[in-house]
Design a protein around this motif. Sequence first.
Motif, PDB file in Angstrom:
ATOM      1  N   LEU A 105     -43.778  -2.391 -83.692  1.00 27.76           N
ATOM      2  CA  LEU A 105     -44.648  -2.953 -84.493  1.00 27.76           C
ATOM      3  C   LEU A 105     -45.972  -3.403 -84.002  1.00 27.76           C
ATOM      4  O   LEU A 105     -47.130  -3.175 -84.454  1.00 27.76           O
ATOM      5  N   GLU A 106     -45.788  -4.210 -83.037  1.00 29.06           N
ATOM      6  CA  GLU A 106     -46.974  -5.003 -82.212  1.00 29.06           C
ATOM      7  C   GLU A 106     -47.821  -3.874 -81.785  1.00 29.06           C
ATOM      8  O   GLU A 106     -49.088  -3.812 -81.997  1.00 29.06           O
ATOM      9  N   LYS A 107     -47.340  -2.528 -81.186  1.00 24.44           N
ATOM     10  CA  LYS A 107     -48.061  -1.620 -80.712  1.00 24.44           C
ATOM     11  C   LYS A 107     -48.940  -0.760 -81.878  1.00 24.44           C
ATOM     12  O   LYS A 107     -49.790  -0.210 -81.875  1.00 24.44           O
ATOM     13  N   VAL A 108     -48.027  -0.641 -82.955  1.00 27.00           N
ATOM     14  CA  VAL A 108     -48.868  -0.087 -84.308  1.00 27.00           C
ATOM     15  C   VAL A 108     -49.742  -0.825 -84.661  1.00 27.00           C
ATOM     16  O   VAL A 108     -50.737  -0.404 -85.082  1.00 27.00           O
ATOM     17  N   LEU A 109     -49.631  -2.086 -84.979  1.00 26.87           N
ATOM     18  CA  LEU A 109     -50.604  -3.015 -85.351  1.00 26.87           C
ATOM     19  C   LEU A 109     -52.148  -3.437 -84.416  1.00 26.87           C
ATOM     20  O   LEU A 109     -53.158  -3.748 -84.898  1.00 26.87           O
ATOM     21  N   ARG A 110     -51.518  -3.180 -83.216  1.00 29.06           N
ATOM     22  CA  ARG A 110     -52.923  -3.457 -82.337  1.00 29.06           C
ATOM     23  C   ARG A 110     -54.165  -2.909 -82.661  1.00 29.06           C
ATOM     24  O   ARG A 110     -55.082  -3.319 -82.609  1.00 29.06           O
ATOM     25  N   PRO A 111     -54.243  -1.433 -82.760  1.00 33.06           N
ATOM     26  CA  PRO A 111     -55.422  -0.718 -83.130  1.00 33.06           C
ATOM     27  C   PRO A 111     -55.908  -1.015 -84.531  1.00 33.06           C
ATOM     28  O   PRO A 111     -57.020  -1.083 -84.696  1.00 33.06           O
ATOM     29  N   VAL A 112     -54.926  -1.363 -85.277  1.00 33.64           N
ATOM     30  CA  VAL A 112     -55.291  -1.676 -86.627  1.00 33.64           C
ATOM     31  C   VAL A 112     -56.233  -3.215 -86.668  1.00 33.64           C
ATOM     32  O   VAL A 112     -57.404  -3.142 -87.219  1.00 33.64           O
ATOM     33  N   GLN A 113     -55.488  -3.918 -85.996  1.00 39.93           N
ATOM     34  CA  GLN A 113     -56.467  -5.425 -85.858  1.00 39.93           C
ATOM     35  C   GLN A 113     -57.392  -5.384 -85.066  1.00 39.93           C
ATOM     36  O   GLN A 113     -58.655  -5.829 -85.651  1.00 39.93           O
ATOM     37  N   THR A 114     -57.409  -4.604 -84.044  1.00 37.58           N
ATOM     38  CA  THR A 114     -58.685  -4.337 -82.882  1.00 37.58           C
ATOM     39  C   THR A 114     -59.801  -3.668 -83.756  1.00 37.58           C
ATOM     40  O   THR A 114     -60.926  -4.048 -83.677  1.00 37.58           O
ATOM     41  N   GLY A 115     -59.517  -2.422 -84.397  1.00 41.39           N
ATOM     42  CA  GLY A 115     -60.289  -1.757 -85.048  1.00 41.39           C
ATOM     43  C   GLY A 115     -61.114  -2.562 -86.286  1.00 41.39           C
ATOM     44  O   GLY A 115     -62.185  -2.539 -86.713  1.00 41.39           O
ATOM     45  N   LEU A 116     -60.200  -3.583 -86.925  1.00 42.24           N
ATOM     46  CA  LEU A 116     -60.887  -4.245 -87.986  1.00 42.24           C
ATOM     47  C   LEU A 116     -61.677  -5.246 -87.485  1.00 42.24           C
ATOM     48  O   LEU A 116     -62.206  -6.314 -88.292  1.00 42.24           O
ATOM     49  N   THR A 117     -61.787  -5.569 -86.225  1.00 42.00           N
ATOM     50  CA  THR A 117     -63.144  -6.466 -85.673  1.00 42.00           C
ATOM     51  C   THR A 117     -64.071  -5.921 -86.189  1.00 42.00           C
ATOM     52  O   THR A 117     -65.238  -6.802 -86.035  1.00 42.00           O
ATOM     53  N   TRP A 118     -64.164  -4.980 -86.677  1.00 39.81           N
ATOM     54  CA  TRP A 118     -65.503  -4.016 -87.538  1.00 39.81           C
ATOM     55  C   TRP A 118     -65.885  -5.210 -88.350  1.00 39.81           C
ATOM     56  O   TRP A 118     -67.193  -5.420 -88.649  1.00 39.81           O
ATOM     57  N   PHE A 119     -65.091  -6.218 -88.971  1.00 37.48           N
ATOM     58  CA  PHE A 119     -65.383  -7.242 -89.977  1.00 37.48           C
ATOM     59  C   PHE A 119     -66.453  -8.238 -89.377  1.00 37.48           C
ATOM     60  O   PHE A 119     -67.357  -8.483 -89.981  1.00 37.48           O
ATOM     61  N   TYR A 120     -66.271  -8.343 -88.011  1.00 38.90           N
ATOM     62  CA  TYR A 120     -67.237  -9.493 -87.489  1.00 38.90           C
ATOM     63  C   TYR A 120     -68.657  -8.657 -86.995  1.00 38.90           C
ATOM     64  O   TYR A 120     -69.568  -8.926 -87.477  1.00 38.90           O
ATOM     65  N   THR A 121     -68.527  -7.695 -86.592  1.00 40.13           N
ATOM     66  CA  THR A 121     -69.882  -6.692 -86.260  1.00 40.13           C
ATOM     67  C   THR A 121     -70.605  -6.302 -87.563  1.00 40.13           C
ATOM     68  O   THR A 121     -71.674  -6.367 -87.885  1.00 40.13           O
ATOM     69  N   GLY A 122     -69.531  -5.752 -88.491  1.00 45.58           N
ATOM     70  CA  GLY A 122     -70.029  -5.181 -89.808  1.00 45.58           C
ATOM     71  C   GLY A 122     -70.672  -6.185 -90.658  1.00 45.58           C
ATOM     72  O   GLY A 122     -71.998  -5.774 -91.046  1.00 45.58           O
ATOM     73  N   THR A 123     -70.085  -7.273 -90.890  1.00 41.17           N
ATOM     74  CA  THR A 123     -70.762  -8.355 -91.835  1.00 41.17           C
ATOM     75  C   THR A 123     -71.803  -8.864 -91.201  1.00 41.17           C
ATOM     76  O   THR A 123     -73.027  -9.205 -91.870  1.00 41.17           O
ATOM     77  N   ALA A 124     -71.963  -9.268 -89.760  1.00 35.74           N
ATOM     78  CA  ALA A 124     -73.144  -9.964 -89.025  1.00 35.74           C
ATOM     79  C   ALA A 124     -74.274  -8.978 -89.243  1.00 35.74           C
ATOM     80  O   ALA A 124     -75.213  -9.443 -89.801  1.00 35.74           O
ATOM     81  N   VAL A 125     -73.979  -7.950 -88.692  1.00 37.80           N
ATOM     82  CA  VAL A 125     -75.190  -7.010 -88.894  1.00 37.80           C
ATOM     83  C   VAL A 125     -75.511  -6.603 -90.405  1.00 37.80           C
ATOM     84  O   VAL A 125     -76.812  -6.639 -90.572  1.00 37.80           O
TER      85      VAL A 125
END
Length: 260
Positions: A105-125
Amino acid sequence: MLLKDRNAIVYGASGAVGAAVAKAFAREGARVFLAARHKDRLDAVADDIRTRGGMAEVMPVDATDKQAVEAQLALISDKAGPVKIMFNAIDWGDTQGEPLGTISLEKVLRPVQTGLTWFYTGTAVADHMARNGGGSIVGISANAGRQAFPNVGGFGIACAAVEHFLRQLAVENGPLGVRVTWVRSPGSPDSPGVHDVWSMAARERGMTFDEIHKEFAKDTPLRRVPPLAQIADAAVLLASDLAAGMTATMANATGGAQID
């Protein structure tokens, strides 16, 4: 030039996709700020852009740190004016090659969690652009976000999550003059990861790289898989005023591998 005199920031500019898009933005007249954690790779991209007559500056940042992203945006704005274009191609750290029954599950969720760091760049930009007359935010995804493939781990799930995040970001920020779109890519044959996999498949089957390309593309309408340069051109289109009527949607650059 479609992006003349606009400030553009490219997160993940040290990678193959980010570098290709940064070069395309610069070719179209943008002043490109290259952001990633690996400065040496950014320097190489910047040197290539400058050699071709473009404008590029290296500004390393951790795109998963919202405060660092906000501070960088303020620095760019003070130095050169507001950012009008953003492209995000940070690596998601996905693990592929295993079925869901054996992968953790950790390997499955890793790209989901990292991909959603879009939250930081997306909201800030988006906030930065909204306060400075609007702009265009562009991302990248893959056909795995819509079509299920075996043994891709959490990659397709991450693509779907990121695409829907971008839809929501677009709806919330459209009234503020901010457009949000993305390019859907099938994975380009000249990107390092795809090239390595295809090369291995070609060797195993006694074929050349061009022959394996034709084999993998035989069922697509164009009978070829778009290279990085064409993915970058699609990003240019989305970032430009030619796409002024587009938001909360994507440019399908899969060569017809995914018919929409």
